[in-house]
Design a protein around this motif. Structure first.
Motif, short mmCIF file in Angstrom:
data_model
loop_
_atom_site.label_atom_id
_atom_site.label_comp_id
_atom_site.label_asym_id
_atom_site.label_seq_id
_atom_site.Cartn_x
_atom_site.Cartn_y
_atom_site.Cartn_z
N ARG A 290 0.87 -1.19 0.00
CA ARG A 290 0.00 0.00 0.00
C ARG A 290 0.90 1.23 0.00
NH1 ARG A 290 -5.27 1.71 1.85
NH2 ARG A 290 -5.14 3.76 2.80
N LEU A 291 0.73 2.07 -1.03
CA LEU A 291 1.53 3.28 -1.19
C LEU A 291 0.60 4.48 -1.17
CD1 LEU A 291 4.30 4.54 -1.85
CD2 LEU A 291 3.76 4.20 -4.26
N VAL B 276 -2.58 2.03 -4.42
CA VAL B 276 -2.03 3.38 -4.44
C VAL B 276 -3.15 4.34 -4.04
CG1 VAL B 276 -0.95 5.18 -5.83
CG2 VAL B 276 -0.39 2.78 -6.27
N VAL B 277 -2.93 5.06 -2.95
CA VAL B 277 -3.93 6.01 -2.45
C VAL B 277 -3.39 7.41 -2.71
CG1 VAL B 277 -5.22 6.81 -0.45
CG2 VAL B 277 -4.63 4.38 -0.68
N LEU B 278 -4.16 8.20 -3.47
CA LEU B 278 -3.75 9.55 -3.82
C LEU B 278 -4.47 10.59 -2.98
CD1 LEU B 278 -3.91 9.29 -7.72
CD2 LEU B 278 -1.88 9.16 -6.29
N SER C 183 -6.85 4.73 -5.83
CA SER C 183 -8.01 5.37 -5.22
C SER C 183 -7.57 6.68 -4.58
CB SER C 183 -8.64 4.43 -4.17
OG SER C 183 -7.70 4.18 -3.14
N GLY C 184 -8.51 7.36 -3.96
CA GLY C 184 -8.19 8.58 -3.24
C GLY C 184 -8.88 9.79 -3.82
N GLU C 185 -8.38 10.98 -3.46
CA GLU C 185 -8.99 12.24 -3.86
C GLU C 185 -7.98 13.09 -4.62
OE1 GLU C 185 -10.99 16.17 -1.82
OE2 GLU C 185 -10.81 14.33 -0.66
#
Length: 182
Positions: free
Chosen positions: A88-89, A114-116, A161-163
């Motif tokens: 998980r990055l 990958v969470v942005l 994923s992420g915002e």
């Protein structure tokens, strides 16, 4: 098919060379033995051909970190070459440029999350050949997400994923022209 008859990839050869390098550093091999073994490993085409060069060495278990976070604020962040990718990055960026090149990276898992968290930034992810990516879980606000990744493949799976707010996100494979790669 016997595992010994299976062809070995360049990345797997490099891992064996790294194991031999560690053996030299620990004093298990002399420099002459190391050079002979590396030559043999680089010529090998199957796993069976590799075995004689590593059977008398301890097996190394490299465990990548489970989670890692990269932060960038009003700057440029680049990662390329051989680096270990966590399962998980998380990428947190504000008014920055981020480029992560995964083409030579070492993966400890078949799926990478990958969470942005990007604001007023550009994020570029260069994936290895055969990798697939899912970008459907990205929440965007005044942003663009461009993916040039094939929908199916047998490589590493990236779940992104992420915002992303007033930013751009680009996913692509490595470009090649003659000898140049970028």
């Amino acid at each position: 098919m016997d595992h010994r008859d299976m062809r070995i990839s360049d990345a797997e050869r490099e891992r064996v060379v790294a194991q031999l390098n560690t053996a030299v550093a620990e004093g298990r091999l002399t420099i002459a033995e190391f050079e002979d073994r590396v030559d043999g490993v680089l010529r090998a085409r199957t796993f069976g051909e590799i075995e004689p060069y590593v059977t008398d060495l301890p097996v190394q278990q490299v465990k990548p970190p489970e989670e890692s976070e990269l932060r960038s604020r009003s700057s440029s962040l680049k990662r390329r070459g051989r680096w270990t990718v966590p399962r998980r990055l998380t990428i947190v960026t504000l008014s920055s440029s981020v480029k992560l090149d995964f083409t030579e990276a070492i993966f400890g898992a078949a799926v990478v999350d990958v969470v942005l968290d990007a604001h007023s930034s550009s994020v570029e992810l260069v994936l290895p050949a055969g990798a697939v990516a899912d970008v459907d879980s990205i929440y965007t606000h005044a942003s663009t997400v461009k993916s040039r990744i094939e929908p199916s493949g047998g490589g590493v799976q990236f779940r992104i994923s992420g915002e992303v707010s007033t930013s751009s996100v680009k996913l692509r494979y490595q470009r090649r022209f003659w000898r140049w790669r970028w």
